[in-house]
Scaffold this motif. Structure first.
Motif, PDB file in Angstrom:
ATOM      1  N   THR A 192       0.826  -1.203   0.000  1.00 18.81           N
ATOM      2  CA  THR A 192       0.000   0.000   0.000  1.00 18.81           C
ATOM      3  C   THR A 192       0.864   1.259   0.000  1.00 18.81           C
ATOM      4  OG1 THR A 192      -1.659  -1.182   1.323  1.00 18.81           O
ATOM      5  CG2 THR A 192      -1.872   1.212   1.191  1.00 18.81           C
ATOM      6  N   THR A 194       0.264   5.376   0.691  1.00 15.90           N
ATOM      7  CA  THR A 194      -0.684   6.370   1.188  1.00 15.90           C
ATOM      8  C   THR A 194      -0.120   7.764   0.955  1.00 15.90           C
ATOM      9  OG1 THR A 194      -1.471   4.857   2.915  1.00 15.90           O
ATOM     10  CG2 THR A 194      -1.956   7.201   3.201  1.00 15.90           C
ATOM     11  N   LYS A 224      -2.133  -1.072  -3.649  1.00 12.34           N
ATOM     12  CA  LYS A 224      -3.293  -0.302  -3.200  1.00 12.34           C
ATOM     13  C   LYS A 224      -2.882   1.144  -2.942  1.00 12.34           C
ATOM     14  CE  LYS A 224      -6.946  -0.275   0.312  1.00 12.34           C
ATOM     15  NZ  LYS A 224      -7.445  -0.921   1.551  1.00 12.34           N
ATOM     16  N   TYR A 225      -3.734   2.078  -3.309  1.00 12.91           N
ATOM     17  CA  TYR A 225      -3.436   3.496  -3.132  1.00 12.91           C
ATOM     18  C   TYR A 225      -4.472   4.139  -2.221  1.00 12.91           C
ATOM     19  CZ  TYR A 225      -3.134   8.495  -4.176  1.00 12.91           C
ATOM     20  OH  TYR A 225      -3.047   9.864  -4.077  1.00 12.91           O
ATOM     21  N   ASN A 226      -4.011   4.849  -1.181  1.00 14.87           N
ATOM     22  CA  ASN A 226      -4.883   5.566  -0.257  1.00 14.87           C
ATOM     23  C   ASN A 226      -4.470   7.024  -0.179  1.00 14.87           C
ATOM     24  OD1 ASN A 226      -6.295   3.236   0.529  1.00 14.87           O
ATOM     25  ND2 ASN A 226      -4.792   2.750   2.112  1.00 14.87           N
ATOM     26  N   GLU A 227      -5.359   7.846   0.349  1.00 17.46           N
ATOM     27  CA  GLU A 227      -5.067   9.247   0.634  1.00 17.46           C
ATOM     28  C   GLU A 227      -5.539   9.572   2.037  1.00 17.46           C
ATOM     29  OE1 GLU A 227      -5.804  10.682  -4.022  1.00 17.46           O
ATOM     30  OE2 GLU A 227      -7.131  11.399  -2.416  1.00 17.46           O
ATOM     31  N   ILE A 228      -4.809  10.451   2.730  1.00 20.11           N
ATOM     32  CA  ILE A 228      -5.203  10.826   4.084  1.00 20.11           C
ATOM     33  C   ILE A 228      -4.791  12.266   4.346  1.00 20.11           C
ATOM     34  CG2 ILE A 228      -3.063   9.962   5.157  1.00 20.11           C
ATOM     35  CD1 ILE A 228      -4.828   9.048   7.542  1.00 20.11           C
ATOM     36  N   CYS A 233      -3.879  11.996   9.670  1.00 19.79           N
ATOM     37  CA  CYS A 233      -2.734  11.091   9.585  1.00 19.79           C
ATOM     38  C   CYS A 233      -1.970  11.053  10.911  1.00 19.79           C
ATOM     39  CB  CYS A 233      -1.806  11.529   8.456  1.00 19.79           C
ATOM     40  SG  CYS A 233      -0.253  10.637   8.369  1.00 19.79           S
ATOM     41  N   GLN A 243      -1.379   0.315  10.534  1.00 24.99           N
ATOM     42  CA  GLN A 243      -2.189   0.356   9.310  1.00 24.99           C
ATOM     43  C   GLN A 243      -1.413   0.939   8.127  1.00 24.99           C
ATOM     44  OE1 GLN A 243      -5.262   3.705   9.156  1.00 24.99           O
ATOM     45  NE2 GLN A 243      -4.591   3.873  11.306  1.00 24.99           N
TER      46      GLN A 243
END
Length: 364
Positions: A192, A194, A224-228, A233, A243
């Motif tokens: 992942t 982020t 997998k790509y996430n944004e926060i 954060c 996580q």
């Protein structure tokens, strides 16, 4: 026993014999030639911890030798001979330098990053076996854009009492750091990535950073790509850090996130890191060396060398000497796991030299 079973047993025996012999490395001429590395001892505890690395490298007969240059944070600019040395050797190992607070004096760290285009800062924040922390299973890599953002250094006084400081975000640099993060994740079997941002407020600047990350993410289907958002954060880091995997950030957020993650995983004294570009790399303590000027540590010679030793293992791997890097990392991990020798920041009272001696005795 049927023929298929006999063949399976034979294959297993062949495999065991192969593993017992080990995989033979067939060197090409010059593969083991010692590489020159520029060494900047730095200030405060810097000479102590860089000296520890030199001692361990000599003890393990690592294929490197050092060109040493003295620098202090009060210099107006990085000496030309230092830049020339790094450009010639491609690799540098560096102790901490004081960065004056206020006063308009430019940071030498920033000068080096801009002069050498070290666009990516990488800090690996992970639990060390045998070192208890509040959270388990922390294994975070923070990859930070290193050349622009709030660190662009574009400030001026508009009128007395009013200062304007420019935050610069470009598509080129944003895509470059995003690609570096995804490449790192892909090559190191990370799952992942982020992106950390504040695009809900800085809609154009951080918005451009996010757009760049999204475009690069489309090319890496297996990750997998996430944004926060950066404030969320920070809260998530201190409550549930396990996580996170690889994090990619603009300049200022990366500094904050990396130091927070380092504190969670054991402290700045054990976190390795490096600043890398297309042509050059500088390896140093991963998180901010807040104890660079700790006079008591210098007087007592009790600075923690673990972070820089692990950074030097990263350097050896960068120089394509992985066996030496593995030996060094395993020796450091053994010392931490045993718990007999630890500096004050890790709950012990050992000197720097005692840590060095313990690491050398574990080189095996």
């Amino acid at each position: 026993m049927g023929s298929m079973a006999r063949q399976a047993v034979k294959n297993l025996k062949d495999l065991c014999r192969h593993q017992a012999r080990g995989v033979t490395y067939m060197p090409r001429p010059g593969d083991g030639t010692p590489r020159a590395v520029t060494l900047i001892p730095g200030e405060g505890i810097g000479p102590l911890v860089t000296g520890a690395v030199v001692d361990v490298m000599e003890a393990m007969h690592a294929p490197v030798f050092f060109e040493t240059y003295e620098m202090t944070g009060t210099m107006d600019r990085v000496p030309t001979e230092v830049v020339d040395s790094i450009k010639r050797n491609k690799v540098c190992l560096k102790g901490g330098l004081h960065t004056p607070v206020g006063g308009g004096v430019s940071s030498l760290n920033l000068q080096l990053r801009k002069e050498l285009d070290l666009f990516a800062s990488l800090v690996h924040c992970a639990n060390l076996p045998g070192l208890p922390t509040r959270h388990d299973d922390v294994n975070i890599v923070v990859i930070r854009e290193n050349t622009e953002g709030e660190y662009s250094g574009l400030e001026h006084e508009v009128v007395p009492g009013v200062v304007e400081s420019l935050k610069v975000i470009t598509k080129f640099c944003s895509e470059r750091i995003a690609k570096y993060a995804f490449e790192y994740a892909y090559l190191n079997n990370r799952k992942t990535v982020t992106a950390v941002h504040k695009a809900n407020i800085m809609k154009l600047a951080d918005g451009l950073f996010l757009e760049s990350c999204r475009e690069i993410a489309k090319k890496y289907k297996g990750i997998k790509y996430n944004e926060i958002i950066v404030d969320n954060c920070c809260m998530q880091l201190v409550s549930k850090p396990e996580q996170f995997d690889v994090m990619v950030t603009p300049n200022l957020y990366g500094n904050l996130v990396a130091n927070t993650a380092a504190g969670i995983a054991g402290g700045t004294g054990v976190m390795p890191g490096g600043n890398v570009g297309a042509d050059y790399a500088i390896f140093e303590q991963g998180a901010s060396a807040g104890n660079v000027g700790n006079e008591r540590l210098v007087e007592q010679k009790k600075a923690n060398p673990v972070a820089l030793l692990l950074s030097s293992a990263m350097m050896l791997r960068h120089l394509q000497f992985p066996a030496f890097a593995d030996r060094l990392e395993q020796a450091v991990m053994s010392v931490i796991r045993e718990g007999k020798y630890r500096t004050k920041d890790l709950g012990g009272n050992s000197t720097t030299q005692e840590i060095v001696d313990a690491v050398i005795s574990n080189l095996g």
